[in-house]
Design an enzyme around this catalytic site. Structure first.
Site, PDB file in Angstrom:
ATOM      1  N   GLU A  53       0.803  -1.238   0.099  1.00  0.00           N
ATOM      2  CA  GLU A  53       0.117  -0.101   0.241  1.00  0.00           C
ATOM      3  C   GLU A  53       0.802   1.325   0.012  1.00  0.00           C
ATOM      4  OE1 GLU A  53      -3.560   0.200   2.509  1.00  0.00           O
ATOM      5  OE2 GLU A  53      -4.367  -1.687   1.752  1.00  0.00           O
ATOM      6  N   HIS A  98      -1.888  -1.826  10.391  1.00  0.00           N
ATOM      7  CA  HIS A  98      -1.562  -3.194  10.345  1.00  0.00           C
ATOM      8  C   HIS A  98      -0.103  -3.244  11.659  1.00  0.00           C
ATOM      9  CE1 HIS A  98      -3.269  -5.146   6.762  1.00  0.00           C
ATOM     10  NE2 HIS A  98      -3.787  -4.041   6.762  1.00  0.00           N
TER      11      HIS A  98
END
Length: 462
Positions: A187, A449
């Site tokens: 990402e 995350h």
């Protein structure tokens, strides 16, 4: 008598520009510059629509409406530049290689080459992290913002090699990594954030592959406006790399060019021949209910991995490891992901956190955080988050729950979406074994995350 390979070896097939000619590279930069004003305004306008950005009260609504109107005017003002630039940008993608290569500076000194059997063992450290460096407006939908600042901080932490005091370690060895050799990030979609990371990592860490993806009009036809979001950095010299894009995507992934980035690194010399390692980085389809599509992607990437390794390997070359890193977007605890959990991937690669289908090691930890708590003081502190996740109450509060709101298994360990898998080569003179698995809170406050680390101990067989 065969002469020993040069160290560090030259990256024969890698060049800095993604284009074969400087003129095409210059035109691409011009097209991006012309697109930027409209892109920036649209990005900020999207940010105004994010759930966390919605104001309360009449005064807040008036301010928000005024800001949205100003951004809309800026967007309209940027269209005369963007409209001719977009066809040029789309046309140039036909000549663009699907990644950029940032070489290390001339003064860069890689680790000394491993020379088995005189040196019978070497350890290699791997890290995978989804850093949510989307354009700011999209990042706000994950309750994150300031992608440029976060990119700088992520880069600084990686250069500090994610110090042991910032790690929460569970199982497989003593706390703290011995070293960080290979980093795979997911990402990294925002081009400016990617350049900030590269400017920090390449001079100190080593070669970096970034801006990865097959953009523009692709077979289908499919329009891809975002790359894969993958970035790979290495302390060892990279010899070869390739990217292949997944042919199908849906919903929020439809405009992204997700796929598999593969690279070959040289890590040593054995009997005058190269010792290499293979790195494979990916980010699978995101929507939780699309398990069959993720399974197709897993099957494709296994085929691509075998093909890349067969094409890259030279006669007599010794393979130290083959490692697959990334956000696979399925866990090993949800019944909804049964198809992915039983995929042949887990027969071809070893998952050190997995005991079997829906059976995890007792020390394994979920890697996706509860986005509603991302700005809590605990979640923004690496040490406080580490301590919280050691307790059942903290895991319930700060780790994301089941994908569709079902009951949580007891004890709740969270949903592990981020994986570092490995394998050796049967009959090879080198054998990799797990020495340590790490779930890192070092990026607390910067992403939604946890990072996952793996340390392999590769031994020369007698």
């Amino acid at each position: 008598m065969q002469s020993a390979p040069a160290w560090p070896p030259p990256p024969a097939s890698l060049r800095p520009s993604a284009f074969p000619h400087p003129a095409l590279h210059a035109l691409h930069r011009l097209a991006r510059a012309l697109l930027f004003p409209a892109y920036w305004a649209l990005d900020r306008l999207l940010g105004c629509c994010a759930p966390g950005a919605r104001p309360s009260g009449q005064a807040g609504l008036r301010v928000a409406a005024g800001a949205a109107a100003a951004l809309l005017l800026l967007l309209l003002a940027g269209l005369p530049l963007a409209l001719p630039a977009l066809p040029l940008w789309l046309l140039l993608q036909a000549w663009r290689r699907p990644f950029c290569y940032a070489p290390p500076p001339p003064c860069w000194a890689p680790p000394a080459p491993w020379r088995p059997p005189a040196q019978p063992v070497r350890r290699f450290g791997f890290l995978s992290a989804n850093v949510c460096l989307l354009p700011d407006g999209l990042a706000r939908f994950s309750n994150l913002s300031h992608s440029q600042r976060r990119a700088e901080e992520v880069g600084a932490l990686l250069l500090a090699a994610l110090r042991p005091s910032r790690y929460g370690t569970t199982g497989c060895g003593p706390p703290g990594p011995a070293g960080l050799d290979f980093v795979c990030l997911q990402e990294v979609f925002d081009p400016r954030a990617a350049h900030r990371l590269v400017s920090r990592l390449a001079p100190s860490l080593g070669p970096v592959l970034y801006d990865v993806g097959s953009l523009g009009l692709q077979r289908g036809p499919h329009l891809k406006l975002l790359g894969s979001g993958l970035l790979l950095a290495s302390r060892y010299p990279l010899l070869r790399a390739a990217f292949r894009s997944f042919p199908h995507a849906r919903r929020e992934d439809a405009l992204a060019s997700k796929g598999l980035l593969s690279a070959q690194a040289q890590v040593g010399i054995l009997d005058g021949r190269r010792v290499v390692g293979f790195l494979h980085c990916t980010h699978l389809h995101a929507p939780s209910e699309d398990g069959p599509l993720r399974c197709k992607q897993l099957t494709l990437l296994l085929d691509w991995i075998e093909r890349f390794e067969a094409e890259s390997r030279q006669s007599g070359e010794a393979v130290a490891f083959s490692v697959l890193l990334g956000d696979l977007n399925f866990d090993n605890c949800s019944l909804d992901h049964a198809q992915e959990q039983e995929h042949q991937l887990f027969h071809r690669f070893r998952d050190p956190c997995r005991l079997g289908t829906r059976r995890e090691q007792p020390w394994a930890l979920g890697t996706i955080l509860n986005t509603s708590t991302l700005h809590h003081s605990v979640v923004c502190s690496p040490e406080m988050l580490r301590r919280a996740l050691e307790q059942e109450k903290g895991r319930h509060r700060y780790l994301a729950g089941p994908a569709h709101g079902g009951p949580r298994p007891k004890p709740w360990r969270g949903r592990r979406l981020d994986y570092v898998l490995y394998r050796g080569v049967a009959g090879a003179p080198l054998s990799p074994d797990v020495e340590q698995v790490t779930f890192s809170t070092a990026l607390a406050g910067l992403t939604d995350h946890l990072a996952v680390g793996l340390q392999l101990r590769v031994s020369a067989l007698p």
